[in-house]
Design a protein around this motif. Structure first.
Motif, PDB file in Angstrom:
ATOM      1  N   LEU A   1       0.888  -1.155   0.000  1.00  0.00           N
ATOM      2  CA  LEU A   1       0.000   0.000   0.000  1.00  0.00           C
ATOM      3  C   LEU A   1       0.929   1.209   0.000  1.00  0.00           C
ATOM      4  O   LEU A   1       1.506   1.566   1.029  1.00  0.00           O
ATOM      5  CB  LEU A   1      -0.895  -0.008   1.240  1.00  0.00           C
ATOM      6  N   ALA A   2       1.121   1.805  -1.174  1.00  0.00           N
ATOM      7  CA  ALA A   2       2.187   2.790  -1.362  1.00  0.00           C
ATOM      8  C   ALA A   2       1.662   4.211  -1.242  1.00  0.00           C
ATOM      9  O   ALA A   2       0.607   4.547  -1.793  1.00  0.00           O
ATOM     10  CB  ALA A   2       2.844   2.594  -2.722  1.00  0.00           C
ATOM     11  N   PHE A   3       2.437   5.042  -0.542  1.00  0.00           N
ATOM     12  CA  PHE A   3       2.101   6.458  -0.410  1.00  0.00           C
ATOM     13  C   PHE A   3       3.273   7.360  -0.769  1.00  0.00           C
ATOM     14  O   PHE A   3       3.199   8.584  -0.603  1.00  0.00           O
ATOM     15  CB  PHE A   3       1.597   6.780   1.000  1.00  0.00           C
TER      16      PHE A   3
ATOM     17  N   ARG B   1      -2.015   4.093  -3.336  1.00  0.00           N
ATOM     18  CA  ARG B   1      -2.260   3.115  -4.384  1.00  0.00           C
ATOM     19  C   ARG B   1      -1.705   1.756  -3.949  1.00  0.00           C
ATOM     20  O   ARG B   1      -0.885   1.668  -3.037  1.00  0.00           O
ATOM     21  CB  ARG B   1      -1.608   3.524  -5.702  1.00  0.00           C
ATOM     22  N   LEU B   2      -2.152   0.728  -4.627  1.00  0.00           N
ATOM     23  CA  LEU B   2      -1.521  -0.575  -4.516  1.00  0.00           C
ATOM     24  C   LEU B   2      -0.338  -0.647  -5.460  1.00  0.00           C
ATOM     25  O   LEU B   2      -0.361  -0.036  -6.537  1.00  0.00           O
ATOM     26  CB  LEU B   2      -2.512  -1.676  -4.901  1.00  0.00           C
ATOM     27  N   VAL B   3       0.676  -1.387  -5.089  1.00  0.00           N
ATOM     28  CA  VAL B   3       1.734  -1.768  -6.007  1.00  0.00           C
ATOM     29  C   VAL B   3       1.876  -3.285  -5.898  1.00  0.00           C
ATOM     30  O   VAL B   3       2.234  -3.806  -4.843  1.00  0.00           O
ATOM     31  CB  VAL B   3       3.072  -1.073  -5.681  1.00  0.00           C
ATOM     32  N   VAL B   4       1.520  -3.961  -6.986  1.00  0.00           N
ATOM     33  CA  VAL B   4       1.544  -5.427  -7.046  1.00  0.00           C
ATOM     34  C   VAL B   4       2.618  -5.799  -8.058  1.00  0.00           C
ATOM     35  O   VAL B   4       2.353  -5.906  -9.254  1.00  0.00           O
ATOM     36  CB  VAL B   4       0.179  -6.001  -7.441  1.00  0.00           C
ATOM     37  N   PRO B   5       3.860  -5.967  -7.636  1.00  0.00           N
ATOM     38  CA  PRO B   5       4.962  -6.144  -8.586  1.00  0.00           C
ATOM     39  C   PRO B   5       4.903  -7.493  -9.286  1.00  0.00           C
ATOM     40  O   PRO B   5       4.432  -8.499  -8.745  1.00  0.00           O
ATOM     41  CB  PRO B   5       6.197  -6.049  -7.690  1.00  0.00           C
TER      42      PRO B   5
END
Length: 373
Positions: free
Chosen positions: A177-179, A195-199
């Motif tokens: 959960l990126a800020f 936002r989400l970051v799903v690598p």
């Protein structure tokens, strides 16, 4: 600011090519991806709807976690930072349709070349820590992601996109959960405040302007999860063929890919040049990059590139090599990556599908050694 397309937001972008205006889509030329950490000014843009309203106080932006959990949560960005360990990883984010324009016949969707990708430093809290706090029920199978952006017609009664993932992927430590991005508060155009970051998986899973994660007891069926959306034939089909009755699979881990970031396509070298320095990047979804090989003679011979160490899992592998040039003339530099499972990029596009996902053919860069005509 014009909320219809967000084009004013691109004034800070450096040389991106706009592929669509409503919604806003812009890719980065390969030669502008020559940094280990992609600058925000050069990071691609992929929106699925219109832009939401910019919050007055980004720290108060809130996320709901509900569904198949013991303790539903509502957390502000400030609370996320306070309650959970904050992590920073440098990770690739790639559009599922990256490379689409290389398919023949043409596939549906934005005509990406190789520029729907970037590798930034993402700062946030692991989603798994939040899910641990919420307490997943045994019935938890899948996530469902929701953002604040209205659909491309401006309607707020349905999401512009709502994708999800298997719980196992949600519980990976790198799913954030990126800020923040590259040490700065997450820019609005890139999904800020949260936002989400799903690598390693299609960028569409990395929901921008995140407002809700619904934990489900079945595979999610929101917009972007049904029909042909982010789905590929299980077995190859003839280019241009229909898919009625054809078994499909959800696009999850992205295929291995490499790009040449120097020299740029069309570069010219002085007469008599006999050595060309080449560098680039490679990545491989959930897998790792085992090797990158380069050819200057259309695949007759290959030169191994040197790979730099990764900062963490899901970082892209920066590589470099020196190619020997036999004489003046026109050449193509081919870059081919192989992943840890032994899968190599195809020399020509393979696995055609109607929406053009997962095209990872070898990148080719034309160069000339000799005087201008």
């Amino acid at each position: 600011m014009d909320r219809r397309d967000g084009i004013p937001e691109l004034t800070s972008k450096d040389g991106l090519s706009v592929l669509g205006r409503v919604p806003l889509v812009a890719e980065t030329p390969e030669e502008l991806l020559d940094d280990a950490t992609t600058p925000i000014s050069r990071f691609f843009v992929r929106n699925n709807g219109l832009l939401p309203e910019l919050p007055a106080d980004p720290e108060s932006w809130s996320l709901i976690v509900d569904g198949e959990v013991e303790r539903p949560l509502r957390l502000s960005v400030a609370e996320l930072k306070r309650r959970f360990p904050v992590r920073t990883f440098r990770m690739v984010l790639e559009c599922g349709g990256n490379g689409r324009s290389f398919f023949t016949p043409a596939a549906e969707g934005n005509p990406w070349t190789n520029g729907g990708v970037g590798c930034a430093e993402w700062t946030g809290v692991p989603l798994r820590d939040v899910l641990d706090a919420a307490g997943l029920k045994p019935s938890a199978v899948y996530t469902a992601h929701y953002g604040a952006d209205p659909d491309k017609d401006g309607r707020r009664d349905r999401p512009s996109l709502s994708r999800g993932m298997r719980i196992a992927k949600a519980l990976e430590e790198h799913t954030l959960l990126a800020f923040a991005m590259n040490g700065e508060p997450l820019p609005f155009l890139h999904g800020g405040p949260l936002r989400l970051v799903v690598p390693g998986w299609p960028g569409s899973l990395s929901q921008k302007w995140l407002t809700r994660i619904w934990i489900r007891d079945r595979e999610h069926d929101g917009p972007g999860m049904t029909g042909l959306s982010y789905r590929l034939p299980v077995h190859p089909i003839p280019p241009g063929a229909g898919v009625e009755g054809v078994p499909l699979r959800i696009l999850e881990s992205m295929p291995v890919r490499s790009i040449v970031t120097h020299p740029a396509d069309g570069a010219r070298y002085a007469p008599g040049t006999r050595r060309i320095a080449v560098r680039g990047a490679a990545w491989a979804g959930d897998d790792s990059v085992a090797r990158v090989a380069l050819s200057l003679d259309r695949g007759a011979t290959w030169t191994e590139a040197a790979l730099e160490p990764l900062r963490n899992r899901y970082d892209w592998a920066r590589w470099s090599a020196i190619l020997a040039v036999p004489g003046d003339g026109d050449y193509e530099i081919w870059a081919r990556a192989t992943d840890s499972a032994g899968r190599s990029q195809p020399l020509v596009p393979e696995n055609w599908n109607p929406n053009g996902y997962g095209c990872n053919a070898v990148h080719r860069v034309a160069v000339t050694v000799g005087p201008e005509a």
